[in-house]
Design an enzyme around this catalytic site. Structure first.
Site, mmCIF file in Angstrom:
data_model
loop_
_atom_site.group_PDB
_atom_site.id
_atom_site.type_symbol
_atom_site.label_atom_id
_atom_site.label_comp_id
_atom_site.label_asym_id
_atom_site.label_seq_id
_atom_site.Cartn_x
_atom_site.Cartn_y
_atom_site.Cartn_z
ATOM 1 N N ASP A 139 -27.905 -10.583 -4.319
ATOM 2 C CA ASP A 139 -28.426 -11.096 -4.964
ATOM 3 C C ASP A 139 -26.780 -10.854 -6.789
ATOM 4 O O ASP A 139 -27.209 -11.161 -7.260
ATOM 5 C CB ASP A 139 -29.666 -11.275 -6.271
ATOM 6 C CG ASP A 139 -29.691 -9.811 -6.009
ATOM 7 O OD1 ASP A 139 -28.613 -8.618 -6.159
ATOM 8 O OD2 ASP A 139 -30.818 -9.445 -7.267
ATOM 9 N N HIS A 142 1.065 -8.335 1.943
ATOM 10 C CA HIS A 142 0.187 -8.664 1.224
ATOM 11 C C HIS A 142 -1.106 -7.049 1.068
ATOM 12 O O HIS A 142 -2.281 -7.140 1.717
ATOM 13 C CB HIS A 142 -0.193 -9.851 1.491
ATOM 14 C CG HIS A 142 0.221 -11.390 0.762
ATOM 15 N ND1 HIS A 142 0.014 -12.113 0.736
ATOM 16 C CD2 HIS A 142 1.241 -10.965 0.209
ATOM 17 C CE1 HIS A 142 0.413 -13.337 0.557
ATOM 18 N NE2 HIS A 142 1.959 -12.765 0.412
ATOM 19 N N ASP A 179 3.202 -5.503 -6.752
ATOM 20 C CA ASP A 179 2.874 -6.600 -6.776
ATOM 21 C C ASP A 179 1.612 -7.691 -7.353
ATOM 22 O O ASP A 179 0.528 -7.121 -6.655
ATOM 23 C CB ASP A 179 2.928 -7.448 -5.459
ATOM 24 C CG ASP A 179 3.370 -9.641 -5.903
ATOM 25 O OD1 ASP A 179 3.100 -9.563 -7.071
ATOM 26 O OD2 ASP A 179 3.746 -9.583 -4.712
ATOM 27 N N ASP A 226 3.157 -13.494 -12.109
ATOM 28 C CA ASP A 226 3.166 -12.695 -10.583
ATOM 29 C C ASP A 226 4.121 -12.244 -10.322
ATOM 30 O O ASP A 226 6.207 -13.010 -10.557
ATOM 31 C CB ASP A 226 3.702 -14.064 -8.904
ATOM 32 C CG ASP A 226 3.579 -13.368 -8.404
ATOM 33 O OD1 ASP A 226 3.135 -12.618 -7.961
ATOM 34 O OD2 ASP A 226 3.690 -14.069 -7.566
ATOM 35 N N HIS A 237 10.708 -13.294 3.784
ATOM 36 C CA HIS A 237 9.291 -14.272 2.691
ATOM 37 C C HIS A 237 9.953 -15.310 2.726
ATOM 38 O O HIS A 237 11.505 -15.653 1.922
ATOM 39 C CB HIS A 237 8.373 -13.371 2.703
ATOM 40 C CG HIS A 237 8.509 -12.731 1.422
ATOM 41 N ND1 HIS A 237 9.742 -12.872 0.251
ATOM 42 C CD2 HIS A 237 9.186 -11.322 1.568
ATOM 43 C CE1 HIS A 237 10.219 -12.149 -0.521
ATOM 44 N NE2 HIS A 237 9.687 -11.328 0.337
ATOM 45 N N HIS A 251 8.227 -19.603 -5.164
ATOM 46 C CA HIS A 251 6.956 -20.050 -4.778
ATOM 47 C C HIS A 251 6.728 -20.769 -6.810
ATOM 48 O O HIS A 251 6.869 -19.684 -7.610
ATOM 49 C CB HIS A 251 5.984 -19.746 -4.791
ATOM 50 C CG HIS A 251 5.260 -19.192 -5.610
ATOM 51 N ND1 HIS A 251 4.304 -18.989 -6.389
ATOM 52 C CD2 HIS A 251 5.836 -17.583 -4.730
ATOM 53 C CE1 HIS A 251 4.587 -17.732 -6.343
ATOM 54 N NE2 HIS A 251 5.073 -16.542 -5.266
ATOM 55 N N HIS A 256 0.275 -19.265 -5.988
ATOM 56 C CA HIS A 256 0.477 -19.785 -5.345
ATOM 57 C C HIS A 256 0.807 -21.646 -5.643
ATOM 58 O O HIS A 256 -0.734 -22.033 -5.652
ATOM 59 C CB HIS A 256 0.533 -19.807 -3.893
ATOM 60 C CG HIS A 256 1.392 -18.682 -3.603
ATOM 61 N ND1 HIS A 256 0.477 -17.924 -2.547
ATOM 62 C CD2 HIS A 256 1.954 -17.818 -3.758
ATOM 63 C CE1 HIS A 256 0.909 -16.530 -2.499
ATOM 64 N NE2 HIS A 256 1.700 -16.639 -3.345
ATOM 65 N N GLU A 282 11.903 -13.908 -6.171
ATOM 66 C CA GLU A 282 11.257 -12.708 -5.351
ATOM 67 C C GLU A 282 12.047 -12.446 -4.067
ATOM 68 O O GLU A 282 11.087 -11.755 -2.874
ATOM 69 C CB GLU A 282 10.116 -13.042 -5.238
ATOM 70 C CG GLU A 282 9.049 -14.123 -4.549
ATOM 71 C CD GLU A 282 7.426 -13.851 -4.540
ATOM 72 O OE1 GLU A 282 7.494 -12.843 -3.670
ATOM 73 O OE2 GLU A 282 7.105 -14.633 -4.956
ATOM 74 N N TYR A 287 12.780 -5.236 3.738
ATOM 75 C CA TYR A 287 12.174 -4.379 4.479
ATOM 76 C C TYR A 287 12.511 -4.006 5.131
ATOM 77 O O TYR A 287 13.129 -4.096 6.431
ATOM 78 C CB TYR A 287 11.044 -5.715 4.867
ATOM 79 C CG TYR A 287 10.444 -5.922 3.619
ATOM 80 C CD1 TYR A 287 9.208 -5.342 2.668
ATOM 81 C CD2 TYR A 287 10.923 -7.412 3.268
ATOM 82 C CE1 TYR A 287 8.879 -6.593 1.290
ATOM 83 C CE2 TYR A 287 10.111 -8.234 1.877
ATOM 84 C CZ TYR A 287 9.838 -7.431 0.677
ATOM 85 O OH TYR A 287 9.136 -8.260 0.034
ATOM 86 N N ARG A 326 10.800 -4.805 -3.107
ATOM 87 C CA ARG A 326 10.680 -6.594 -3.767
ATOM 88 C C ARG A 326 11.468 -6.409 -4.868
ATOM 89 O O ARG A 326 10.533 -5.631 -5.917
ATOM 90 C CB ARG A 326 9.829 -7.275 -2.894
ATOM 91 C CG ARG A 326 9.176 -9.051 -4.010
ATOM 92 C CD ARG A 326 8.565 -9.392 -2.917
ATOM 93 N NE ARG A 326 7.219 -9.154 -3.167
ATOM 94 C CZ ARG A 326 6.612 -8.640 -1.943
ATOM 95 N NH1 ARG A 326 6.502 -7.611 -1.103
ATOM 96 N NH2 ARG A 326 4.792 -7.959 -2.302
ATOM 97 N N GLU A 377 10.779 -9.705 -8.385
ATOM 98 C CA GLU A 377 10.102 -10.767 -7.897
ATOM 99 C C GLU A 377 9.433 -10.902 -9.828
ATOM 100 O O GLU A 377 9.281 -10.171 -10.645
ATOM 101 C CB GLU A 377 8.689 -10.892 -7.856
ATOM 102 C CG GLU A 377 7.438 -12.359 -8.335
ATOM 103 C CD GLU A 377 6.672 -12.565 -7.287
ATOM 104 O OE1 GLU A 377 5.858 -11.661 -7.434
ATOM 105 O OE2 GLU A 377 5.969 -13.538 -7.584
#
Ligand code: GLY
Ligand code: MN
Ligand code: MN
Length: 444
Positions: free
Chosen positions: A41, A246, A263, A274, A353, A357, A364, A390, A394, A412, A414
């Site tokens: 609940d 991610h 990130d 972001d 990647h 965006h 996104h 970004e 890698y 990365r 960004e």
């Protein structure tokens, strides 16, 4: 969600602009999100449906916005929402109720939500078309058909049901893509508070601490500044974890001489920041880390410089690919003719990647990336659009095709960028980004 930062007039003018696009004799429906059970609940923290929020500013579940444009072109907005209920409110929190909602949020009418089943068929009777965002809310399509069924049942009494159901996702997305000055004000604030969180993470980083402890530092700073929730699951990825795009497990210990990729951004009044920063756990980049970091940074800076009205994501990606390819060839990671490697997009083995965006109420964010019917040509930027930039490189620990010194490095960087009349505004203003600035902050 702190939803007090935009004026009632801003939401009303959005509804008006949306209504202006509707043909006469139309109804448009925007349902709120429901609460989602976490276990037994208890529920996840409530997150409003962003299309509903965009048009209402109303932050409760179990609500529905109905916009009607009648046959003569007059438009009205009606809210259905939860009724006041002293017992529920003692247990679960305050409810606005229809009376106050109509006054506070500027609707033409408001009713308790259980009245929707009576009133929606009435709205439908005088409409030729019903608009809603398809596949935006589970089971809403069925709900619409239930109301249609009720109207059709009255056919013998002369009732006429709308003959067309239409998806208005694209119209709302197009509106959301262009940010007003008030929205940009919030997005700047979301960026600054998220920048403070990135600074805090850098200062608190230490060998042996756990990724979740650094995540806690970020969340602490977000909340301190009014962003109760992150805009998305924070990625706090030490060492080789940075090579999982991610990664949100955030459970490993921080290792000496490794990098930490974070990130993460706060959500303020529904709007996302972001931001990604990558920095050395112990405060000092090793030579190979600095080399890769500087290359990613060079590519990011070159891309950002090219942002202006008329530019597009394809052009920016070409710039990123050129800078990264030239750098990777210089380092011996790629070999061959540079122009051929660029044409082959060979750096995509390591830049795995997209470049960025749209950003806004969603991380996104909605908004069409294409303009032509073949959906190949990317649309030109216009003032008021907000995007992330970004780039990353890698080299997973098991990436045997590169020299051992590069393995386990994932970088990365960004930032969040607004397109302006003159060019761009980088609203990621206080998240240290140069090697010198990062090392200086971490040495304090
Ligand atoms: N935080 C997810 C992304 O950068 O797209
Ligand atoms: Mn992003
Ligand atoms: Mn990100």
């Amino acid at each position: 969600m702190n939803h007090t930062l935009l004026s009632v007039e801003e939401f009303a003018s959005r509804r008006q602009r949306f209504a202006d696009q509707l043909p006469n004799a139309s109804v448009a429906l925007f349902p709120a999100n429901g609460e989602i059970t976490r276990s037994n609940d208890t529920e996840y923290p409530f997150c409003q449906n962003k299309n509903f929020y965009y048009l209402t500013g109303f932050n409760e579940p179990e609500a529905l916005l109905v916009m009607v444009k009648d046959a003569s072109g007059n438009s009205t907005s009606t809210l259905f929402c939860r009724e006041k209920d002293p017992l529920q409110e003692v247990w679960h929190g305050r409810r606005t109720g229809p009376e106050q909602a109509q006054k506070q949020y500027g609707f033409d009418a408001a009713y308790i939500n259980i009245e929707a089943d009576k009133r929606l068929p009435e709205f439908f009777e005088s409409a030729d078309r019903v608009y809603f965002c398809f596949a935006d809310q589970p089971a809403f399509e069925q709900q619409v058909f239930n109301w249609l069924t009720q109207v059709k049942a009255g056919a013998k009494q002369g009732k006429k049901a709308p003959a067309q159901l239409l998806d208005c996702s694209a119209q709302i997305a197009e509106m959301r893509l262009f940010k007003s000055s008030a929205e940009l004000g919030i997005m700047r604030k979301a960026n600054v508070l998220s920048g403070l969180a990135h600074q805090r993470a850098m200062k608190q980083s230490a060998v042996g601490k756990f990724e979740y402890q650094i995540e806690a530092e970020m969340l602490h700073e977000f909340t301190l500044h009014g962003a109760r929730y992150p805009a998305y699951g924070s990625i706090v990825a030490g060492a080789d974890n940075a090579n999982i795009l991610h990664y949100t497990d955030n459970q490993d210990a921080l290792i000496d001489n490794s990098l930490l990729l974070i990130d993460a951004g706060g959500e303020l009044a529904g709007y996302a920041a972001d931001i990604t920063r990558t920095f050395p756990v112990n405060g000092k980049f090793t030579d190979p880390q600095a080399t890769i970091y500087q290359l990613v940074l060079d590519s990011q800076l070159a891309v950002i410089e090219a942002i202006k009205p008329g530019a597009n994501f394809a052009q920016l990606t070409d710039i990123a690919i050129r800078v990264l390819t030239e750098g990777l060839v210089e380092l011996g990671i790629l070999t061959g003719d540079i122009e051929q490697l660029i044409e082959d997009k060979a750096c995509k083995d390591y830049f795995i990647h997209g470049l960025g965006h749209w950003l806004g109420l969603d991380v996104h964010d909605v908004g069409d990336y294409h303009i032509d019917e073949n959906r190949r040509q990317l649309r030109a930027f216009e003032p008021g659009m907000v995007m992330t930039i970004e780039p990353g490189l890698y080299f997973p620990a098991d990436c045997l095709e590169v020299e051992p010194k590069w393995r386990g490095i994932g970088v990365r960087i960004e930032d969040n960028i607004v397109v302006t009349e003159q060019g761009y505004e980088n609203i990621t203003v206080n998240s240290p980004k140069t090697i010198a600035d990062i090392e200086a902050l971490m040495a304090k």
